[in-house]
Motif scaffolding. Structure first.
Motif, PDB file in Angstrom:
ATOM      1  N   CYS A 143       0.777  -1.227  -0.108  1.00  0.00           N
ATOM      2  CA  CYS A 143      -0.016  -0.020   0.023  1.00  0.00           C
ATOM      3  C   CYS A 143       0.745   1.199   0.082  1.00  0.00           C
ATOM      4  CB  CYS A 143      -0.870   0.146   1.298  1.00  0.00           C
ATOM      5  SG  CYS A 143      -2.258  -1.278   1.192  1.00  0.00           S
ATOM      6  N   SER A 144       1.967   1.271   0.102  1.00  0.00           N
ATOM      7  CA  SER A 144       2.836   2.482   0.335  1.00  0.00           C
ATOM      8  C   SER A 144       3.938   2.373  -0.834  1.00  0.00           C
ATOM      9  CB  SER A 144       3.837   2.512   1.509  1.00  0.00           C
ATOM     10  OG  SER A 144       4.732   1.343   1.552  1.00  0.00           O
ATOM     11  N   ARG A 145       3.950   1.436  -2.010  1.00  0.00           N
ATOM     12  CA  ARG A 145       4.973   1.776  -2.987  1.00  0.00           C
ATOM     13  C   ARG A 145       4.235   2.467  -4.233  1.00  0.00           C
ATOM     14  NH1 ARG A 145       7.303   0.995   1.311  1.00  0.00           N
ATOM     15  NH2 ARG A 145       9.062  -0.594   1.343  1.00  0.00           N
ATOM     16  N   SER A 146       5.033   2.717  -4.978  1.00  0.00           N
ATOM     17  CA  SER A 146       4.513   3.396  -6.217  1.00  0.00           C
ATOM     18  C   SER A 146       4.556   2.378  -7.386  1.00  0.00           C
ATOM     19  CB  SER A 146       5.531   4.579  -6.801  1.00  0.00           C
ATOM     20  OG  SER A 146       6.611   3.866  -6.969  1.00  0.00           O
ATOM     21  N   ASN A 147       3.888   2.721  -8.711  1.00  0.00           N
ATOM     22  CA  ASN A 147       3.916   1.977  -9.657  1.00  0.00           C
ATOM     23  C   ASN A 147       5.244   1.259 -10.185  1.00  0.00           C
ATOM     24  OD1 ASN A 147       1.177   1.825 -10.120  1.00  0.00           O
ATOM     25  ND2 ASN A 147       0.978   3.220 -11.623  1.00  0.00           N
ATOM     26  N   GLU A 148       6.159   2.184  -9.986  1.00  0.00           N
ATOM     27  CA  GLU A 148       7.483   1.768 -10.624  1.00  0.00           C
ATOM     28  C   GLU A 148       8.179   0.971  -9.491  1.00  0.00           C
ATOM     29  OE1 GLU A 148      11.585   4.032 -11.770  1.00  0.00           O
ATOM     30  OE2 GLU A 148       9.772   5.111 -11.159  1.00  0.00           O
ATOM     31  N   GLU A 149       8.018   1.047  -8.134  1.00  0.00           N
ATOM     32  CA  GLU A 149       8.634   0.390  -7.073  1.00  0.00           C
ATOM     33  C   GLU A 149       7.904  -1.184  -6.941  1.00  0.00           C
ATOM     34  OE1 GLU A 149       9.690   3.981  -3.859  1.00  0.00           O
ATOM     35  OE2 GLU A 149       7.649   3.207  -4.148  1.00  0.00           O
ATOM     36  N   LEU A 150       6.592  -1.053  -7.490  1.00  0.00           N
ATOM     37  CA  LEU A 150       5.994  -2.253  -7.261  1.00  0.00           C
ATOM     38  C   LEU A 150       6.407  -3.470  -8.476  1.00  0.00           C
ATOM     39  CD1 LEU A 150       2.348  -1.523  -6.188  1.00  0.00           C
ATOM     40  CD2 LEU A 150       3.888  -2.896  -4.985  1.00  0.00           C
ATOM     41  N   ALA A 151       6.540  -2.422  -9.710  1.00  0.00           N
ATOM     42  CA  ALA A 151       6.988  -3.316 -10.649  1.00  0.00           C
ATOM     43  C   ALA A 151       8.429  -3.877 -10.476  1.00  0.00           C
ATOM     44  CB  ALA A 151       6.886  -2.211 -12.049  1.00  0.00           C
ATOM     45  N   ASP A 152       9.235  -3.194  -9.952  1.00  0.00           N
ATOM     46  CA  ASP A 152      10.632  -3.465  -9.688  1.00  0.00           C
ATOM     47  C   ASP A 152      10.646  -4.786  -8.444  1.00  0.00           C
ATOM     48  OD1 ASP A 152      11.751  -1.761 -11.207  1.00  0.00           O
ATOM     49  OD2 ASP A 152      12.215  -0.368  -9.644  1.00  0.00           O
ATOM     50  N   ILE A 153       9.468  -4.738  -7.645  1.00  0.00           N
ATOM     51  CA  ILE A 153       9.415  -5.711  -6.720  1.00  0.00           C
ATOM     52  C   ILE A 153       8.858  -7.046  -7.201  1.00  0.00           C
ATOM     53  CG2 ILE A 153       8.119  -6.553  -4.826  1.00  0.00           C
ATOM     54  CD1 ILE A 153       7.947  -3.480  -3.814  1.00  0.00           C
ATOM     55  N   LYS A 154       7.917  -6.792  -8.315  1.00  0.00           N
ATOM     56  CA  LYS A 154       7.446  -8.139  -8.909  1.00  0.00           C
ATOM     57  C   LYS A 154       8.911  -8.756  -9.656  1.00  0.00           C
ATOM     58  CE  LYS A 154       3.991  -6.068 -10.872  1.00  0.00           C
ATOM     59  NZ  LYS A 154       2.653  -6.369 -11.700  1.00  0.00           N
ATOM     60  N   LYS A 155       9.422  -7.956 -10.356  1.00  0.00           N
ATOM     61  CA  LYS A 155      10.564  -8.552 -11.072  1.00  0.00           C
ATOM     62  C   LYS A 155      11.675  -9.132 -10.020  1.00  0.00           C
ATOM     63  CE  LYS A 155      14.150  -7.277 -14.182  1.00  0.00           C
ATOM     64  NZ  LYS A 155      14.854  -6.009 -14.910  1.00  0.00           N
ATOM     65  N   ALA A 156      11.916  -8.604  -8.945  1.00  0.00           N
ATOM     66  CA  ALA A 156      12.830  -9.255  -7.870  1.00  0.00           C
ATOM     67  C   ALA A 156      12.094 -10.567  -7.605  1.00  0.00           C
ATOM     68  CB  ALA A 156      12.972  -8.111  -6.992  1.00  0.00           C
ATOM     69  N   TYR A 157      10.967 -10.448  -7.089  1.00  0.00           N
ATOM     70  CA  TYR A 157      10.144 -11.467  -6.610  1.00  0.00           C
ATOM     71  C   TYR A 157      10.411 -12.726  -7.539  1.00  0.00           C
ATOM     72  CZ  TYR A 157       6.701 -13.694  -3.620  1.00  0.00           C
ATOM     73  OH  TYR A 157       5.833 -14.788  -2.635  1.00  0.00           O
ATOM     74  N   ARG A 158      10.057 -12.485  -8.624  1.00  0.00           N
ATOM     75  CA  ARG A 158       9.982 -13.494  -9.827  1.00  0.00           C
ATOM     76  C   ARG A 158      11.454 -14.039 -10.060  1.00  0.00           C
ATOM     77  NH1 ARG A 158       9.139 -10.545 -13.894  1.00  0.00           N
ATOM     78  NH2 ARG A 158       6.732 -10.385 -13.482  1.00  0.00           N
ATOM     79  N   GLU A 159      12.331 -13.363  -9.891  1.00  0.00           N
ATOM     80  CA  GLU A 159      13.774 -13.840 -10.193  1.00  0.00           C
ATOM     81  C   GLU A 159      14.358 -14.456  -8.981  1.00  0.00           C
ATOM     82  OE1 GLU A 159      15.847 -10.176 -10.812  1.00  0.00           O
ATOM     83  OE2 GLU A 159      15.419  -9.946 -12.860  1.00  0.00           O
ATOM     84  N   MET A 160      13.660 -14.190  -7.939  1.00  0.00           N
ATOM     85  CA  MET A 160      14.587 -14.687  -6.378  1.00  0.00           C
ATOM     86  C   MET A 160      13.769 -15.905  -6.079  1.00  0.00           C
ATOM     87  SD  MET A 160      14.771 -10.952  -4.261  1.00  0.00           S
ATOM     88  CE  MET A 160      15.262 -11.858  -2.581  1.00  0.00           C
ATOM     89  N   PHE A 161      12.508 -16.039  -6.440  1.00  0.00           N
ATOM     90  CA  PHE A 161      11.512 -17.112  -5.647  1.00  0.00           C
ATOM     91  C   PHE A 161      10.976 -17.987  -6.865  1.00  0.00           C
ATOM     92  CE2 PHE A 161      11.380 -13.598  -2.927  1.00  0.00           C
ATOM     93  CZ  PHE A 161      12.379 -14.267  -1.826  1.00  0.00           C
ATOM     94  N   LYS A 162      10.948 -17.697  -8.336  1.00  0.00           N
ATOM     95  CA  LYS A 162      10.579 -18.179  -9.366  1.00  0.00           C
ATOM     96  C   LYS A 162       9.196 -18.428  -9.170  1.00  0.00           C
ATOM     97  CE  LYS A 162      15.051 -18.843 -10.314  1.00  0.00           C
ATOM     98  NZ  LYS A 162      15.607 -18.001 -11.035  1.00  0.00           N
ATOM     99  N   LYS A 163       8.554 -17.468  -8.786  1.00  0.00           N
ATOM    100  CA  LYS A 163       7.074 -17.411  -8.550  1.00  0.00           C
ATOM    101  C   LYS A 163       6.650 -15.846  -8.860  1.00  0.00           C
ATOM    102  CE  LYS A 163       6.372 -21.146  -5.178  1.00  0.00           C
ATOM    103  NZ  LYS A 163       5.854 -21.457  -3.723  1.00  0.00           N
ATOM    104  N   GLU A 164       5.397 -15.767  -9.065  1.00  0.00           N
ATOM    105  CA  GLU A 164       4.472 -14.635  -9.083  1.00  0.00           C
ATOM    106  C   GLU A 164       3.862 -13.917  -8.076  1.00  0.00           C
ATOM    107  OE1 GLU A 164       4.675 -12.894 -12.254  1.00  0.00           O
ATOM    108  OE2 GLU A 164       5.800 -14.479 -13.297  1.00  0.00           O
TER     109      GLU A 164
END
Length: 269
Positions: A143-164
């Motif tokens: 709830c506190s992250r911008s669109n750009e920050e959330l997009a970066d988080i989703k990418k990092a999450y996918r790379e780190m945990f192989k999940k969406e």
């Protein structure tokens, strides 16, 4: 025993001192307009890497040197240190820190070695790991992250945990709470612009009022739609305009209309 206690207190004092240097913003406080950790001049990543390697090999580990170096470099400089460390020591710095440190100090140093997106992704994963869910962490981060920050988080999450991230959130939450988090993670929030649409501001304020205080029960879907899709500057104007329709301000209305995780989420937004 007293020596061990003294060393432990010393480490925690150092951790607390560093954390105290980070400026956090809550409620009506203004966010800092300057970085809280800045690059140092005369930066020599090879020298820093060599000092860290010596500190790790020192009997009992020279924790103070590791703290002094890693807490006084910015994220880019820490990445350069990690690169040089692997070249010099023939092993990655993360593994070396894990082997040399423990407890709160280990957690802090490892956290510093991650990018902001990687750190947030790790925290989100931990909040949904095992039985139960840490809803407060989910709310704070999503709830506190911008669109750009959330997009970066989703990418990092996918790379780190192989999940969406979306799938994990959907599997770990339910109801309106899940709908709100997923709406935010989809990064469909309008980007700020210089055009002020007064008609849209008025329409949104009226819609929030009619979906909540004015009626019996709450049309949560309307609140989710407006709060997850409008830009932050637009929402700020909407909440101000809202006062002309409702006898309560937006925060008071949220507290009256929803409870639990939804209340916390809307208040964070």
């Amino acid at each position: 025993m007293s020596c061990c206690v003294s060393e432990g207190e010393s480490i925690m004092a150092l951790v607390s001192e560093f954390l105290g240097q980070l400026t956090l913003s809550y409620g009506e406080e203004q966010e800092p307009k300057f970085p809280t950790v800045v690059p140092i001049h005369d930066f020599d990543p090879a020298q820093d890497a060599a000092r860290i390697e010596t500190a790790i090999k020192t009997k009992g580990v020279d924790e103070q040197t590791i703290i002094d170096i890693l807490t006084r470099r910015n994220a880019e400089q820490r990445r350069e240190i990690a690169f040089e460390y692997e070249r010099i020591a023939k092993k990655d710095l993360i593994s070396a820190l894990k082997g040399a440190l423990s407890g709160s100090l280990e957690a802090l140093m490892l956290g510093l070695m991650k990018s902001t997106a990687q750190y947030d992704a790790s925290e989100l994963k931990a909040s949904m790991k095992g039985l139960g869910t840490d809803e407060e962490t989910l709310i704070e981060l999503v709830c506190s992250r911008s669109n750009e920050e959330l997009a970066d988080i989703k990418k990092a999450y996918r790379e780190m945990f192989k999940k969406e991230l979306e799938k994990d959130i959907a599997g770990d939450t339910s109801g309106d709470f899940a709908k709100l988090l997923l709406a935010l993670v989809q990064t469909k929030r309008d980007e700020p612009n210089n055009v002020v649409d007064y008609q849209k501001i008025d329409d949104d304020a009226k819609s929030l009022y009619e979906a909540g205080v004015k009626r019996k029960g709450t049309d949560v879907a309307t609140w989710i739609s407006i709060m997850s899709q409008r830009s932050i500057p637009h929402l700020q104007k909407v909440f101000e305009r809202y006062k002309s329709y409702s006898p309560y301000d937006m925060k008071e209305s949220i507290r009256k209309e929803v409870k639990g995780d939804m209340e916390k989420s809307f208040l964070t937004l």
